[in-house]
Design a protein around this motif. Structure first.
Motif, PDB file in Angstrom:
ATOM      1  N   ASP A 107      60.838  34.822  23.335  1.00 33.17           N
ATOM      2  CA  ASP A 107      59.586  34.298  23.868  1.00 33.17           C
ATOM      3  C   ASP A 107      59.004  33.333  22.846  1.00 33.17           C
ATOM      4  OD1 ASP A 107      57.073  33.777  24.789  1.00 33.17           O
ATOM      5  OD2 ASP A 107      56.588  35.842  25.284  1.00 33.17           O
ATOM      6  N   ALA A 108      58.775  32.096  23.252  1.00 31.99           N
ATOM      7  CA  ALA A 108      58.332  31.066  22.312  1.00 31.99           C
ATOM      8  C   ALA A 108      56.995  31.399  21.662  1.00 31.99           C
ATOM      9  CB  ALA A 108      58.225  29.714  23.033  1.00 31.99           C
ATOM     10  N   ASP A 109      56.195  32.263  22.283  1.00 26.86           N
ATOM     11  CA  ASP A 109      54.878  32.595  21.741  1.00 26.86           C
ATOM     12  C   ASP A 109      54.899  33.809  20.814  1.00 26.86           C
ATOM     13  OD1 ASP A 109      53.763  30.517  23.184  1.00 26.86           O
ATOM     14  OD2 ASP A 109      53.420  31.780  24.944  1.00 26.86           O
ATOM     15  N   ARG A 110      56.045  34.483  20.690  1.00 27.26           N
ATOM     16  CA  ARG A 110      56.126  35.676  19.867  1.00 27.26           C
ATOM     17  C   ARG A 110      56.889  35.403  18.579  1.00 27.26           C
ATOM     18  NH1 ARG A 110      59.171  39.418  21.306  1.00 27.26           N
ATOM     19  NH2 ARG A 110      58.097  41.106  20.229  1.00 27.26           N
ATOM     20  N   LEU A 111      56.739  36.331  17.645  1.00 32.12           N
ATOM     21  CA  LEU A 111      57.461  36.276  16.382  1.00 32.12           C
ATOM     22  C   LEU A 111      58.170  37.605  16.152  1.00 32.12           C
ATOM     23  CD1 LEU A 111      54.834  34.572  14.036  1.00 32.12           C
ATOM     24  CD2 LEU A 111      56.917  33.532  14.921  1.00 32.12           C
ATOM     25  N   VAL A 112      59.344  37.535  15.552  1.00 29.05           N
ATOM     26  CA  VAL A 112      60.063  38.736  15.127  1.00 29.05           C
ATOM     27  C   VAL A 112      59.814  38.915  13.640  1.00 29.05           C
ATOM     28  CG1 VAL A 112      62.321  39.820  14.845  1.00 29.05           C
ATOM     29  CG2 VAL A 112      61.828  38.476  16.895  1.00 29.05           C
ATOM     30  N   LEU A 113      59.273  40.078  13.262  1.00 27.64           N
ATOM     31  CA  LEU A 113      58.902  40.352  11.880  1.00 27.64           C
ATOM     32  C   LEU A 113      59.964  41.207  11.203  1.00 27.64           C
ATOM     33  CD1 LEU A 113      55.122  41.166  12.446  1.00 27.64           C
ATOM     34  CD2 LEU A 113      56.153  38.960  11.861  1.00 27.64           C
ATOM     35  N   SER A 114      60.219  40.915   9.942  1.00 27.78           N
ATOM     36  CA  SER A 114      61.167  41.712   9.160  1.00 27.78           C
ATOM     37  C   SER A 114      60.659  41.827   7.731  1.00 27.78           C
ATOM     38  CB  SER A 114      62.560  41.076   9.183  1.00 27.78           C
ATOM     39  OG  SER A 114      62.519  39.750   8.666  1.00 27.78           O
ATOM     40  N   MET A 115      61.251  42.756   6.983  1.00 25.75           N
ATOM     41  CA  MET A 115      60.802  43.044   5.625  1.00 25.75           C
ATOM     42  C   MET A 115      61.237  41.939   4.661  1.00 25.75           C
ATOM     43  SD  MET A 115      62.119  46.970   5.914  1.00 25.75           S
ATOM     44  CE  MET A 115      62.041  47.317   4.157  1.00 25.75           C
ATOM     45  N   VAL A 116      60.420  41.720   3.633  1.00 25.00           N
ATOM     46  CA  VAL A 116      60.771  40.785   2.578  1.00 25.00           C
ATOM     47  C   VAL A 116      61.387  41.558   1.420  1.00 25.00           C
ATOM     48  CG1 VAL A 116      58.942  39.193   3.239  1.00 25.00           C
ATOM     49  CG2 VAL A 116      58.492  40.927   1.490  1.00 25.00           C
ATOM     50  N   ASP A 117      61.896  40.836   0.427  1.00 22.87           N
ATOM     51  CA  ASP A 117      62.546  41.469  -0.717  1.00 22.87           C
ATOM     52  C   ASP A 117      61.611  42.447  -1.426  1.00 22.87           C
ATOM     53  OD1 ASP A 117      64.684  39.896  -0.169  1.00 22.87           O
ATOM     54  OD2 ASP A 117      64.244  38.383  -1.685  1.00 22.87           O
ATOM     55  N   GLY A 118      62.154  43.615  -1.727  1.00 22.67           N
ATOM     56  CA  GLY A 118      61.402  44.605  -2.477  1.00 22.67           C
ATOM     57  C   GLY A 118      60.483  45.470  -1.650  1.00 22.67           C
ATOM     58  N   GLU A 119      60.400  45.233  -0.346  1.00 26.55           N
ATOM     59  CA  GLU A 119      59.501  46.007   0.511  1.00 26.55           C
ATOM     60  C   GLU A 119      60.147  47.345   0.885  1.00 26.55           C
ATOM     61  OE1 GLU A 119      55.827  46.512   2.289  1.00 26.55           O
ATOM     62  OE2 GLU A 119      56.542  44.877   1.025  1.00 26.55           O
ATOM     63  N   GLU A 120      59.336  48.377   1.042  1.00 32.47           N
ATOM     64  CA  GLU A 120      59.793  49.701   1.457  1.00 32.47           C
ATOM     65  C   GLU A 120      58.953  50.194   2.624  1.00 32.47           C
ATOM     66  OE1 GLU A 120      59.924  52.557  -1.631  1.00 32.47           O
ATOM     67  OE2 GLU A 120      61.440  51.503  -2.817  1.00 32.47           O
ATOM     68  N   VAL A 121      59.621  50.859   3.568  1.00 29.98           N
ATOM     69  CA  VAL A 121      58.924  51.452   4.707  1.00 29.98           C
ATOM     70  C   VAL A 121      59.493  52.847   4.957  1.00 29.98           C
ATOM     71  CG1 VAL A 121      58.355  49.274   5.839  1.00 29.98           C
ATOM     72  CG2 VAL A 121      60.533  50.399   6.327  1.00 29.98           C
ATOM     73  N   ALA A 122      58.721  53.677   5.631  1.00 30.03           N
ATOM     74  CA  ALA A 122      59.143  55.046   5.943  1.00 30.03           C
ATOM     75  C   ALA A 122      59.513  55.150   7.410  1.00 30.03           C
ATOM     76  CB  ALA A 122      58.027  56.026   5.608  1.00 30.03           C
ATOM     77  N   ASP A 123      60.416  56.069   7.718  1.00 36.43           N
ATOM     78  CA  ASP A 123      60.788  56.362   9.095  1.00 36.43           C
ATOM     79  C   ASP A 123      61.020  57.867   9.208  1.00 36.43           C
ATOM     80  OD1 ASP A 123      61.312  55.837  11.726  1.00 36.43           O
ATOM     81  OD2 ASP A 123      63.417  55.309  11.414  1.00 36.43           O
ATOM     82  N   VAL A 124      60.891  58.402  10.409  1.00 35.47           N
ATOM     83  CA  VAL A 124      61.018  59.854  10.605  1.00 35.47           C
ATOM     84  C   VAL A 124      61.998  60.134  11.730  1.00 35.47           C
ATOM     85  CG1 VAL A 124      58.685  60.336   9.784  1.00 35.47           C
ATOM     86  CG2 VAL A 124      59.076  59.880  12.215  1.00 35.47           C
TER      87      VAL A 124
END
Length: 509
Positions: A107-124
């Protein structure tokens, strides 16, 4: 006498000591060799290392799994697991990251976001997987001094050094089984679904045959733009029966994974589009891509320097794609005789006026290399690919190139007939019937006019043009073409035998 006995005794004692020492030395040598043979030092090392690992587990109980951007042996393209993890994290955990990278989406109006270098996230884990267990994902790249190390970059290939990145998952040792057998498979499945949802289709072309940098890392040979061509089968001017036949064939191919596996064939299919210029061959390719939701890779053969580079290009293509070589009769010298043309021109020279191989920049793609590209061993690297050749002059192509099994379906893109005209009239003018339809249909049987020319005549040129004026203009154009044909004028100029040809190395019989 006693002195003599003492001397003899000392001598014998010395000899006995020497013999004992010699025996001890021999025995020690034998024992040491056997110890080395048994590699006891490695046993002690492993024993000590086992205790060291247990001690480190008490201090740091976390294990890790690294998903590298490029597989250990894959020097050609990104690892599928890396792309799937990237898509999964972008969809499920990017809301928790503080620093994100944005990319374009379907979709031309949306963006796909992803992590940058050194970033950490949690998941369960999901409730059905056990729930509540927290895992940590980190995104990074190797330290500067370790970017060429296989354990970091994944085999030394696939892109610039700075792009050898990886995702790393941290989890407790007691969760090993659930991570490997349940969590990671789910991550890959959901990642693939996200990739399909966000996939922005691409139109790619080969831009370079210089695949490797000085550091030995391969740059991609493709450049791409978003594929946004509006042509569909619903707007393609063609006989409805033939159009349905093509659509059914494409649908059968797309859903034929199990069939191709059962019969032992690579999941690919070749289409040969042939016919005069302006008959809609490029429009047909766009309609095929839009119908299948595939990417397009447009290969310019004259910029491919060798068979090896042609294979590299194929390996870098993805599944769900159409690989196109347009006007192949103008890109290769593929005559039915397969004879090697002689060149009477003087040899090329370099900038200093010297003869040499360096001055020869022509392509060395051969007929056998092209045939292997279509249906050789390398054609089975990946699946769900369509290969399309287009040509204006079918008779110029080598029969070996276009036989069934290579070009499985031949589609003739012919001049406009009555059914195609009526379709164009409905599309461009919105009329289902008109008194001039019969006249146009009769003239199209006598005059060759391409669908592109018919469409141009049916296109309103001003606000005052209506369906009646456009149809009368088409009738006038057809009558003029008929008159020119009767007077021997207006025939298409046939190109010279070598006009537009790029002579590329041919195989000898």
């Amino acid at each position: 006498m006693r002195a003599m006995e003492s001397s003899v005794g000392g001598l014998l004692g010395g000899l006995n000591s020497g013999v004992v020492l010699s025996l001890i030395a021999v025995l020690w040598t034998v024992v040491w060799q056997n110890l080395q043979h048994l590699q006891l030092q490695h046993f002690f090392k492993r024993h000590i290392g086992r205790h060291a690992r247990r001690l480190s587990a008490l201090v740091d109980p976390y294990l890790s799994v690294t998903v590298a951007e490029y597989d250990g042996g894959g020097r050609m393209r990104r690892a599928e697991a890396y792309e799937e993890v990237k898509a999964y994290l972008a969809d499920t955990t990017s809301r928790d990251a503080r620093h994100l990278r944005a990319e374009g989406a379907k979709d031309a109006d949306r963006l796909v976001l992803s992590m940058v270098d050194g970033e950490e996230v949690a998941d369960v884990l999901l409730p059905e997987e056990g729930g509540g267990t927290v895992f940590w994902w980190a995104y990074s790249k190797p330290p500067p001094g370790q970017q060429q190390d296989r354990r970091w970059g994944g085999g030394g290939g696939g892109g610039d050094q700075d792009n050898h990145r990886f995702y790393r998952l941290f989890f407790l040792d007691r969760h090993r089984d659930v991570v490997l057998n349940t969590y990671l498979p789910r991550v890959r499945r959901e990642g693939r679904a996200v990739m399909v949802k966000n996939r922005r289709r691409k139109l790619s072309t080969n831009i370079s045959t210089h695949q490797f940098t000085d550091a030995g890392f391969m740059r991609t040979a493709w450049t791409h733009v978003p594929f946004e061509h509006p042509k569909t089968f619903a707007t393609l001017a063609m006989d409805p029966a033939r159009k349905k036949e093509i659509v059914d064939d494409l649908d059968t191919f797309k859903n034929g994974k199990d069939y191709y596996a059962r019969v032992g064939k690579a999941w690919k299919r070749g289409y040969l589009l042939h016919g005069p210029p302006g008959t809609g061959k490029s429009a047909m390719i766009a309609a095929m891509a839009n119908h299948l939701d595939y990417d397009i890779y447009d290969i310019e053969l004259t910029s491919v320097s060798s068979n090896t580079d042609l294979r590299r290009l194929f390996i870098e293509t993805t599944s769900k794609s159409i690989i196109v070589i347009e006007d192949i009769d103008c890109s290769l010298d593929l005559t039915g005789t397969r004879t090697k043309k002689t060149d009477d021109k003087p040899p090329k020279v370099d900038g200093d006026g010297r003869k040499g191989a360096a001055a020869d920049t022509s392509s060395k793609v051969t007929l056998s290399g092209l045939l292997n590209f279509i249906d050789g061993l390398w054609s089975a690297c990946g699946g769900e690919r369509i290969i399309v050749f287009t040509t204006n002059y079918l008779e110029k192509l080598d029969p070996a190139l276009i036989r069934r099994g290579r070009m499985d379906k031949h589609i003739e893109m012919s001049y406009c007939g009555a059914p195609a005209f009526e379709f164009l009239a409905r599309t461009y003018l919105g009329v289902e019937d008109h008194e001039l339809f019969a006249d146009v249909g009769a003239l199209l049987q006598e005059v060759d006019m391409t669908p592109a020319d018919v469409a141009e005549n049916l296109t309103p040129k001003s606000a005052d043009d209506d369906a009646d004026s456009c149809l009368r203009g088409l009738v006038a154009a057809l009558e003029k073409a008929k008159e020119d044909k009767a007077n021997g004028r207006g025939k298409d100029k046939q190109p010279d035998e070598d006009e537009g040809q790029v002579v590329i190395a041919q195989d000898q019989e």
